[in-house]
Design a protein around this motif. Sequence first.
Motif, PDB file in Angstrom:
ATOM      1  N   ARG A   4       0.831  -1.211   0.000  1.00  0.00           N
ATOM      2  CA  ARG A   4       0.000   0.000   0.000  1.00  0.00           C
ATOM      3  C   ARG A   4       0.867   1.263   0.000  1.00  0.00           C
ATOM      4  O   ARG A   4       0.531   2.265  -0.604  1.00  0.00           O
ATOM      5  CB  ARG A   4      -0.930   0.037   1.226  1.00  0.00           C
ATOM      6  CG  ARG A   4      -1.964  -1.049   1.276  1.00  0.00           C
ATOM      7  CD  ARG A   4      -2.980  -0.914   0.175  1.00  0.00           C
ATOM      8  NE  ARG A   4      -2.802  -1.980  -0.813  1.00  0.00           N
ATOM      9  CZ  ARG A   4      -3.505  -2.106  -1.927  1.00  0.00           C
ATOM     10  NH1 ARG A   4      -4.440  -1.237  -2.216  1.00  0.00           N
ATOM     11  NH2 ARG A   4      -3.267  -3.081  -2.764  1.00  0.00           N
ATOM     12  N   TYR A   5       1.986   1.229   0.738  1.00  0.00           N
ATOM     13  CA  TYR A   5       2.887   2.386   0.764  1.00  0.00           C
ATOM     14  C   TYR A   5       3.421   2.645  -0.648  1.00  0.00           C
ATOM     15  O   TYR A   5       3.432   3.775  -1.134  1.00  0.00           O
ATOM     16  CB  TYR A   5       4.049   2.147   1.736  1.00  0.00           C
ATOM     17  CG  TYR A   5       5.062   3.276   1.700  1.00  0.00           C
ATOM     18  CD1 TYR A   5       4.952   4.360   2.561  1.00  0.00           C
ATOM     19  CD2 TYR A   5       6.106   3.273   0.770  1.00  0.00           C
ATOM     20  CE1 TYR A   5       5.857   5.418   2.497  1.00  0.00           C
ATOM     21  CE2 TYR A   5       7.009   4.319   0.700  1.00  0.00           C
ATOM     22  CZ  TYR A   5       6.886   5.382   1.562  1.00  0.00           C
ATOM     23  OH  TYR A   5       7.766   6.425   1.482  1.00  0.00           O
ATOM     24  N   ASP A   6       3.867   1.563  -1.296  1.00  0.00           N
ATOM     25  CA  ASP A   6       4.444   1.721  -2.632  1.00  0.00           C
ATOM     26  C   ASP A   6       3.416   2.307  -3.605  1.00  0.00           C
ATOM     27  O   ASP A   6       3.769   3.080  -4.490  1.00  0.00           O
ATOM     28  CB  ASP A   6       4.965   0.373  -3.159  1.00  0.00           C
ATOM     29  CG  ASP A   6       6.233  -0.058  -2.417  1.00  0.00           C
ATOM     30  OD1 ASP A   6       6.702   0.723  -1.560  1.00  0.00           O
ATOM     31  OD2 ASP A   6       6.740  -1.161  -2.676  1.00  0.00           O
ATOM     32  N   ILE A   7       2.139   1.934  -3.417  1.00  0.00           N
ATOM     33  CA  ILE A   7       1.101   2.450  -4.310  1.00  0.00           C
ATOM     34  C   ILE A   7       0.735   3.891  -3.958  1.00  0.00           C
ATOM     35  O   ILE A   7       0.750   4.771  -4.810  1.00  0.00           O
ATOM     36  CB  ILE A   7      -0.177   1.572  -4.238  1.00  0.00           C
ATOM     37  CG1 ILE A   7       0.105   0.183  -4.806  1.00  0.00           C
ATOM     38  CG2 ILE A   7      -1.341   2.231  -4.953  1.00  0.00           C
ATOM     39  CD1 ILE A   7      -1.010  -0.825  -4.582  1.00  0.00           C
ATOM     40  N   HIS A   8       0.410   4.129  -2.695  1.00  0.00           N
ATOM     41  CA  HIS A   8      -0.196   5.413  -2.327  1.00  0.00           C
ATOM     42  C   HIS A   8       0.812   6.484  -1.912  1.00  0.00           C
ATOM     43  O   HIS A   8       0.526   7.667  -2.039  1.00  0.00           O
ATOM     44  CB  HIS A   8      -1.206   5.222  -1.184  1.00  0.00           C
ATOM     45  CG  HIS A   8      -2.391   4.400  -1.566  1.00  0.00           C
ATOM     46  ND1 HIS A   8      -3.376   4.857  -2.410  1.00  0.00           N
ATOM     47  CD2 HIS A   8      -2.741   3.143  -1.242  1.00  0.00           C
ATOM     48  CE1 HIS A   8      -4.282   3.915  -2.578  1.00  0.00           C
ATOM     49  NE2 HIS A   8      -3.927   2.865  -1.883  1.00  0.00           N
ATOM     50  N   CYS A   9       1.918   6.116  -1.354  1.00  0.00           N
ATOM     51  CA  CYS A   9       2.804   7.125  -0.765  1.00  0.00           C
ATOM     52  C   CYS A   9       4.081   7.341  -1.576  1.00  0.00           C
ATOM     53  O   CYS A   9       4.577   8.466  -1.656  1.00  0.00           O
ATOM     54  CB  CYS A   9       3.185   6.743   0.660  1.00  0.00           C
ATOM     55  SG  CYS A   9       1.842   5.985   1.597  1.00  0.00           S
ATOM     56  N   SER A  10       4.608   6.255  -2.163  1.00  0.00           N
ATOM     57  CA  SER A  10       5.925   6.377  -2.791  1.00  0.00           C
ATOM     58  C   SER A  10       5.967   7.365  -3.968  1.00  0.00           C
ATOM     59  O   SER A  10       7.012   7.944  -4.217  1.00  0.00           O
ATOM     60  CB  SER A  10       6.433   5.001  -3.240  1.00  0.00           C
ATOM     61  OG  SER A  10       5.764   4.606  -4.408  1.00  0.00           O
ATOM     62  N   PRO A  11       4.854   7.599  -4.691  1.00  0.00           N
ATOM     63  CA  PRO A  11       4.962   8.594  -5.768  1.00  0.00           C
ATOM     64  C   PRO A  11       5.478   9.931  -5.245  1.00  0.00           C
ATOM     65  O   PRO A  11       6.189  10.639  -5.958  1.00  0.00           O
ATOM     66  CB  PRO A  11       3.528   8.717  -6.284  1.00  0.00           C
ATOM     67  CG  PRO A  11       2.909   7.411  -5.971  1.00  0.00           C
ATOM     68  CD  PRO A  11       3.537   6.953  -4.676  1.00  0.00           C
ATOM     69  N   CYS A  12       5.121  10.299  -4.033  1.00  0.00           N
ATOM     70  CA  CYS A  12       5.621  11.556  -3.470  1.00  0.00           C
ATOM     71  C   CYS A  12       6.823  11.325  -2.560  1.00  0.00           C
ATOM     72  O   CYS A  12       7.836  12.000  -2.666  1.00  0.00           O
ATOM     73  CB  CYS A  12       4.519  12.263  -2.678  1.00  0.00           C
ATOM     74  SG  CYS A  12       3.237  12.936  -3.737  1.00  0.00           S
TER      75      CYS A  12
END
Length: 216
Positions: free
Chosen positions: A111-119
Amino acid sequence: MVRKWTIWILISLGVLSLLPFALIARARTARTAEPRIHVFPDMDNQGRYKSQQVNRLFADTRAMRPPVEGTVARGQLQEDDHLYRGVRSGEWAAGFPMKIDREVMERGRERYDIHCSPCHGLAGYGDGIVARRADALQEGTWVQPSSLHTDLVRSRPSGHIFNTITNGIRNMPPYGFRVSVEDRWAVTAYVTALQLSQNAAIEDVPEQQRANVQEQ
Ligand code: HEC
């Protein structure tokens, strides 16, 4: 000799043969409030009430029915402050409201890689692909995503991070509406693991494996 009227018939047929194209072109561009021709109505359109409309079937004429008096909501009260708001005894909770095992951690990473890592970047330094692109554009309006490894963010209790994901913080938008409660805790656990991974000392590595790790 070709008769004059045959020429006229040919011309009319030629013009008539264009008619279907003209009708199709009109149907594709014209707007109308009328519903389209519906040969088989099935149950596509049915009478219904919109919110706040009158329905004389009921004595109070309200189409929207209030819950029966004394009804108690079940499953939606969100009473558990720790689970739903990250708060315990009025303060940001330090622990987790559920058991954190490998499965939760892996879910958190996904979930982090999907939702947070872009930023925030895969390792949490605030250098995700969106952040790098925004930097390159130099529009002057971009607020740098925080590095998750500053002393300030590392000092945040898990309830605070959970709340940051749920409601956003300063310029960061909220993600509560698209990441479920359990997933938000899983992401929080993974953020904690990321922080540990970037600030670990050699003493944190099990003794048998220290030889495999190079100190920098
Ligand atoms: C659209 C980009 C964006 C996404 C996606 C994003 N963040 Fe952020 N985040 C920011 C920005 C920008 C800030 C800094 C806001 C500021 O300082 O105004 C920030 C700040 C933070 C902070 C530091 C808050 C503090 O205590 O000061 C944490 C923790 C955080 N984000 C976690 C997350 C997590 C976890 C996710 C994934 C669910 C996430 N962020 C998704 C942009 C983003």
